[in-house]
Motif scaffolding. Sequence first.
Motif, PDB file in Angstrom:
ATOM      1  N   UNK A  45       0.834  -1.183   0.000  1.00 40.23           N
ATOM      2  CA  UNK A  45       0.000   0.000   0.000  1.00 40.23           C
ATOM      3  C   UNK A  45       0.879   1.246   0.000  1.00 40.23           C
ATOM      4  N   UNK A  46       0.510   2.188  -0.829  1.00 41.91           N
ATOM      5  CA  UNK A  46       1.257   3.436  -0.924  1.00 41.91           C
ATOM      6  C   UNK A  46       0.554   4.494  -0.088  1.00 41.91           C
ATOM      7  N   UNK A  47       1.328   5.169   0.740  1.00 43.88           N
ATOM      8  CA  UNK A  47       0.820   6.247   1.581  1.00 43.88           C
ATOM      9  C   UNK A  47       1.378   7.577   1.103  1.00 43.88           C
ATOM     10  N   UNK A  48       0.700   8.634   1.511  1.00 47.09           N
ATOM     11  CA  UNK A  48       1.126   9.992   1.200  1.00 47.09           C
ATOM     12  C   UNK A  48       1.707  10.594   2.476  1.00 47.09           C
ATOM     13  N   UNK A  49       2.939  11.081   2.378  1.00 50.41           N
ATOM     14  CA  UNK A  49       3.609  11.738   3.511  1.00 50.41           C
ATOM     15  C   UNK A  49       3.779  13.217   3.170  1.00 50.41           C
ATOM     16  N   UNK A  50       2.937  14.050   3.757  1.00 47.97           N
ATOM     17  CA  UNK A  50       3.017  15.492   3.506  1.00 47.97           C
ATOM     18  C   UNK A  50       4.343  16.041   4.030  1.00 47.97           C
ATOM     19  N   UNK A  51       4.891  16.983   3.289  1.00 45.04           N
ATOM     20  CA  UNK A  51       6.136  17.628   3.683  1.00 45.04           C
ATOM     21  C   UNK A  51       5.788  18.976   4.311  1.00 45.04           C
ATOM     22  N   UNK A  58       6.162   0.641   2.190  1.00 48.84           N
ATOM     23  CA  UNK A  58       7.035  -0.159   3.067  1.00 48.84           C
ATOM     24  C   UNK A  58       8.077   0.717   3.764  1.00 48.84           C
ATOM     25  N   UNK A  59       7.627   1.870   4.247  1.00 49.48           N
ATOM     26  CA  UNK A  59       8.480   2.823   4.969  1.00 49.48           C
ATOM     27  C   UNK A  59       9.617   3.386   4.126  1.00 49.48           C
ATOM     28  N   UNK A  60       9.464   3.353   2.801  1.00 44.33           N
ATOM     29  CA  UNK A  60      10.491   3.875   1.907  1.00 44.33           C
ATOM     30  C   UNK A  60       9.858   4.878   0.951  1.00 44.33           C
ATOM     31  N   UNK A  61      10.487   6.022   0.801  1.00 44.60           N
ATOM     32  CA  UNK A  61      10.013   7.015  -0.163  1.00 44.60           C
ATOM     33  C   UNK A  61      10.300   6.524  -1.566  1.00 44.60           C
ATOM     34  N   UNK A  62       9.246   6.512  -2.387  1.00 45.62           N
ATOM     35  CA  UNK A  62       9.390   5.975  -3.737  1.00 45.62           C
ATOM     36  C   UNK A  62       9.083   7.019  -4.815  1.00 45.62           C
ATOM     37  N   UNK A 122       1.271  19.894 -10.004  1.00 49.20           N
ATOM     38  CA  UNK A 122       2.430  20.646 -10.485  1.00 49.20           C
ATOM     39  C   UNK A 122       3.564  19.709 -10.873  1.00 49.20           C
ATOM     40  N   UNK A 123       3.848  18.748 -10.018  1.00 51.40           N
ATOM     41  CA  UNK A 123       4.889  17.754 -10.264  1.00 51.40           C
ATOM     42  C   UNK A 123       4.402  16.406  -9.759  1.00 51.40           C
ATOM     43  N   UNK A 124       4.811  15.374 -10.462  1.00 48.00           N
ATOM     44  CA  UNK A 124       4.475  13.997 -10.081  1.00 48.00           C
ATOM     45  C   UNK A 124       5.587  13.129 -10.629  1.00 48.00           C
ATOM     46  N   UNK A 125       6.276  12.430  -9.737  1.00 47.49           N
ATOM     47  CA  UNK A 125       7.303  11.534 -10.246  1.00 47.49           C
ATOM     48  C   UNK A 125       7.568  10.384  -9.301  1.00 47.49           C
ATOM     49  N   UNK A 126       8.001   9.305  -9.910  1.00 50.73           N
ATOM     50  CA  UNK A 126       8.442   8.116  -9.188  1.00 50.73           C
ATOM     51  C   UNK A 126       9.960   8.110  -9.302  1.00 50.73           C
ATOM     52  N   UNK A 127      10.630   7.847  -8.201  1.00 53.83           N
ATOM     53  CA  UNK A 127      12.085   7.817  -8.230  1.00 53.83           C
ATOM     54  C   UNK A 127      12.541   6.729  -9.206  1.00 53.83           C
ATOM     55  N   UNK A 128      13.602   6.997  -9.985  1.00 53.96           N
ATOM     56  CA  UNK A 128      14.011   6.101 -11.080  1.00 53.96           C
ATOM     57  C   UNK A 128      14.113   4.623 -10.712  1.00 53.96           C
ATOM     58  N   UNK A 129      14.603   4.302  -9.515  1.00 54.22           N
ATOM     59  CA  UNK A 129      14.789   2.888  -9.159  1.00 54.22           C
ATOM     60  C   UNK A 129      13.480   2.144  -8.936  1.00 54.22           C
ATOM     61  N   UNK A 130      12.358   2.871  -8.914  1.00 57.16           N
ATOM     62  CA  UNK A 130      11.055   2.233  -8.685  1.00 57.16           C
ATOM     63  C   UNK A 130      10.164   2.263  -9.935  1.00 57.16           C
ATOM     64  N   UNK A 131      10.684   2.737 -11.030  1.00 55.14           N
ATOM     65  CA  UNK A 131       9.890   2.864 -12.253  1.00 55.14           C
ATOM     66  C   UNK A 131       9.797   1.543 -13.015  1.00 55.14           C
ATOM     67  N   UNK A 163       4.623  -0.514 -12.677  1.00 51.27           N
ATOM     68  CA  UNK A 163       3.284  -0.110 -12.267  1.00 51.27           C
ATOM     69  C   UNK A 163       3.253   0.806 -11.055  1.00 51.27           C
ATOM     70  N   UNK A 164       4.411   1.177 -10.535  1.00 48.67           N
ATOM     71  CA  UNK A 164       4.459   2.023  -9.346  1.00 48.67           C
ATOM     72  C   UNK A 164       3.806   3.374  -9.596  1.00 48.67           C
ATOM     73  N   UNK A 165       4.040   3.945 -10.741  1.00 45.95           N
ATOM     74  CA  UNK A 165       3.438   5.241 -11.056  1.00 45.95           C
ATOM     75  C   UNK A 165       1.924   5.187 -11.017  1.00 45.95           C
ATOM     76  N   UNK A 166       1.366   4.129 -11.541  1.00 48.20           N
ATOM     77  CA  UNK A 166      -0.093   3.965 -11.529  1.00 48.20           C
ATOM     78  C   UNK A 166      -0.606   3.841 -10.098  1.00 48.20           C
ATOM     79  N   UNK A 167       0.099   3.056  -9.287  1.00 48.96           N
ATOM     80  CA  UNK A 167      -0.317   2.897  -7.898  1.00 48.96           C
ATOM     81  C   UNK A 167      -0.161   4.201  -7.111  1.00 48.96           C
ATOM     82  N   UNK A 168       0.880   4.967  -7.425  1.00 48.62           N
ATOM     83  CA  UNK A 168       1.055   6.264  -6.775  1.00 48.62           C
ATOM     84  C   UNK A 168      -0.081   7.206  -7.154  1.00 48.62           C
ATOM     85  N   UNK A 169      -0.469   7.187  -8.424  1.00 44.21           N
ATOM     86  CA  UNK A 169      -1.556   8.071  -8.840  1.00 44.21           C
ATOM     87  C   UNK A 169      -2.865   7.660  -8.165  1.00 44.21           C
TER      88      UNK A 169
END
Length: 144
Positions: free
Chosen positions: A1-7, A66-70, A88-97, A100-106
């Motif tokens: 499960x992907x969570x959102x961590x506000x900065x 899993x407690x890791x920023x992706x 404004x911006x939306x990206x998945x860190x390169x090592x997680x691309x 399907x990670x981008x779809x799950x993040x969206x």
Amino acid sequence: MINIEEIPVENIDEYWKIHYEYLIQDGIITDEEDKEYFRGDEYRSTIKRFMQKEIDKIHLAYFVENNQRIGAVSYCIYKSEDGKCFILDFWVFPMFRGNGTGHRCFEALLDYTQKDGAIYYELNCDGREDRMRFWKRHGFVENG
């Protein structure tokens, strides 16, 4: 499960480094004028100021699994208007691309922002074919 961590605005400096690297690595900014702008105080203080607004504020957040920023996202929900969520911006860190990670993040972003009043979504896309395909798969249409 992907969570959102506000900065929070007080932790924004770490984000700026990651954001700038993303803009360079993904070829979003290439000329020196743009590089200076995105590293500069004008851009960064504007984002900071909009993060501190009471309504229609900009949100910066990480996608966490899993407690890791992706990945990361920045967006604004225009609650004072019609509920548009502008990404404004939306990206998945390169090592997680590429898996399907981008779809799950969206999907996580949709769930998170709809709970906060988002009704529909809009973004600017640089026109690269792979990025256009990604957004079209999620129902976005080109509007010029």
